[in-house]
Write an enzyme that holds these catalytic residues in place. Sequence first.
Site, PDB file in Angstrom:
ATOM      1  N   GLN A  76       0.951  -1.412   0.201  1.00  8.25           N
ATOM      2  CA  GLN A  76      -0.720  -0.329  -0.213  1.00  8.25           C
ATOM      3  C   GLN A  76       0.971   1.386  -0.133  1.00  8.25           C
ATOM      4  OE1 GLN A  76      -3.593  -0.464  -0.061  1.00  8.25           O
ATOM      5  NE2 GLN A  76      -3.029  -2.414   0.196  1.00  8.25           N
ATOM      6  N   GLY A  96       4.739  -3.087   9.465  1.00 11.44           N
ATOM      7  CA  GLY A  96       3.818  -4.367   8.294  1.00 11.44           C
ATOM      8  C   GLY A  96       4.847  -4.434   6.647  1.00 11.44           C
ATOM      9  N   GLY A 109       6.116  -6.488   3.550  1.00 10.35           N
ATOM     10  CA  GLY A 109       5.876  -5.817   1.943  1.00 10.35           C
ATOM     11  C   GLY A 109       4.324  -5.831   1.608  1.00 10.35           C
ATOM     12  N   LYS A 110       4.093  -5.305   3.061  1.00 10.10           N
ATOM     13  CA  LYS A 110       2.472  -4.870   3.019  1.00 10.10           C
ATOM     14  C   LYS A 110       2.222  -3.367   2.537  1.00 10.10           C
ATOM     15  CE  LYS A 110       0.946  -8.401   6.488  1.00 10.10           C
ATOM     16  NZ  LYS A 110       0.530  -8.128   7.853  1.00 10.10           N
ATOM     17  N   VAL A 111       2.835  -2.406   2.740  1.00  7.35           N
ATOM     18  CA  VAL A 111       3.259  -1.037   2.626  1.00  7.35           C
ATOM     19  C   VAL A 111       4.654  -0.584   2.122  1.00  7.35           C
ATOM     20  CG1 VAL A 111       4.115  -0.446   4.776  1.00  7.35           C
ATOM     21  CG2 VAL A 111       2.748   1.013   3.994  1.00  7.35           C
TER      22      VAL A 111
END
Length: 353
Positions: free
Chosen positions: A248, A272, A276-278
Amino acid sequence: MGIEELVEAYSKTGFNGRQLGEAAKLFGKMISEDATICLTISGALTPVGFGGIFKELIERGLVDWIITTGANVYHEDHFAWGLPVRQGHHEVDDMQLYDKGIVRIRDVFIKFYETLEVEDQIMQRMFRDRLLDSSFTSAEFCNVIGEISSAKAPHPERSFVAAAHKYDVPVYVSTLKDSSLALNLAVHRLRGKEHSLDFVREILEQAAIVHGSKKSGIVELGGGVPKNAAQQTGPLLDQILRRDHGGQDYIIQVTDARPDTGGLSGATLQEGKSWGKVQDAHEGMVTVYSDATIAFPIMALYAMSVGGRRRHKRLYKNLGRLYSDLKDAYFSEPDKYYGLLGDDYNMGSWPKT
């Protein structure tokens, strides 16, 4: 003082007042940059009337897709059908409530017979002959609720689910079986009718939305499964599908959960990044440690004030195209994944441990 001045005043203070001001401004930035915005809703915020805020954001094009608990969809439908939901009190004898046929969500009272049983009958009737021919996603499930409530309920204007149907906003219920929505399918299974949730297509659709967006952001109310379901689009794209996407661009989190207990609800947005979430651990993220019923109305009103209205992205009607685009991208670079040899998957040898 208007809402914009109030948010500016918050942002010039400290502690969570400052975080609230910065979160509201980041929400406005998401809108101005035409990011694809996901709203995640934990707990049960619709019984306290927050469905009206969600509905307004949908109608203005300021929320493009939603991940929520089943409770928020189930209880929201009470308002569309005019079923009693009332303010009560948290200091009460629950034995007496039980004897009087009243259920309690903190300080909200709901009639067992006049509301819950009537709603159950409505739900059972909705799905008596729907979604039986093939597997479905929870977005398709909620779209049926929005469609029927829009056409049959006396007050569809009171439902964010009906608004989501009208504006093609996908509403995913991340744990459909953990709610009265799924409980009401039990009577149909006992009569030989099967409803089959396609959870794999669901997670691919969610990743496809992020993959197909120029910029993507999340506004998280609470934590829980909705928070993770939205954030796991990054690891699916990168770790599993090897798209080098990065996650994101923006995330706002409103939570009262602590990070030091190790739970997902309290996990910092910076953590996160390691998954690799952000995209960036240093910017584009704000956490407000507050009750969402306090902080979110301020953030939402500010977003409406500075964002006005946007063109609706109508993601629900485009899910098939977004899914196909992600599939084509996956197969376009076979060296990035455990590739295909003819019609046989070559998964390689088992890793040594």
